[in-house]
Write a protein that holds these residues in place. Structure first.
Motif: not given
Length: 133
Positions: A1-29
């Motif tokens: 996520m530290h490769y995001a070029s702007s807050p908007e880019h970082l938010l898009r990354m976070c939303r994309n990650i969230h969309a691919h994590v199952k409910p109750g699951g977790c993302f570790v970075t």
């Protein structure tokens, strides 16, 4: 996520990650440590050297570091504060966020001694971030 070029880019990354994590699951970075201090100690003995790291980096400021691998190379990434990471991850839908500082393994202490690792434990360049959906 530290490769995001702007807050908007970082938010898009976070939303994309969230969309691919199952409910109750977790993302570790493994993220660049928002509280890393330019005052040191530096992390060179641990395989990474920050290049011209400012004492108070701005949001989104580009940072460079050399990774001391067999063939050293330089990486470039953006500085984001803990507040920015947390705000955008929560906006993307993650509910529980846990920051985890590195710990030294018993094997590492046995091989090099606790004193060798203390600088990195006190001022790690990166930390783990666990995000639960």
């Amino acid at each position: 996520m530290h490769y995001a070029s702007s807050p908007e880019h970082l938010l898009r990354m976070c939303r994309n990650i969230h969309a691919h994590v199952k409910p109750g699951g977790c993302f570790v970075t493994y993220a660049f440590n928002p509280e890393f201090s330019a005052k040191g100690p530096n992390s060179t003995r641990y395989g990474i050297t920050m290049l011209e790291y400012p004492e108070a980096p701005r949001e989104g400021q580009e940072i460079s570091a050399v990774l001391h691998t067999k063939s050293p190379f330089t990486i470039h990434f953006s500085h984001w504060s803990r507040d920015t990471y947390e705000r955008l991850l929560r906006e993307a839908g993650f509910r529980t966020l846990t920051w985890m500082r590195p710990e030294c393994s018993p094997e590492g202490i046995s091989r090099f001694g606790r004193e060798f690792w203390q600088d990195y434990i006190d001022n790690p360049h990166a930390v783990a971030l666990r995000c639960e959906r």
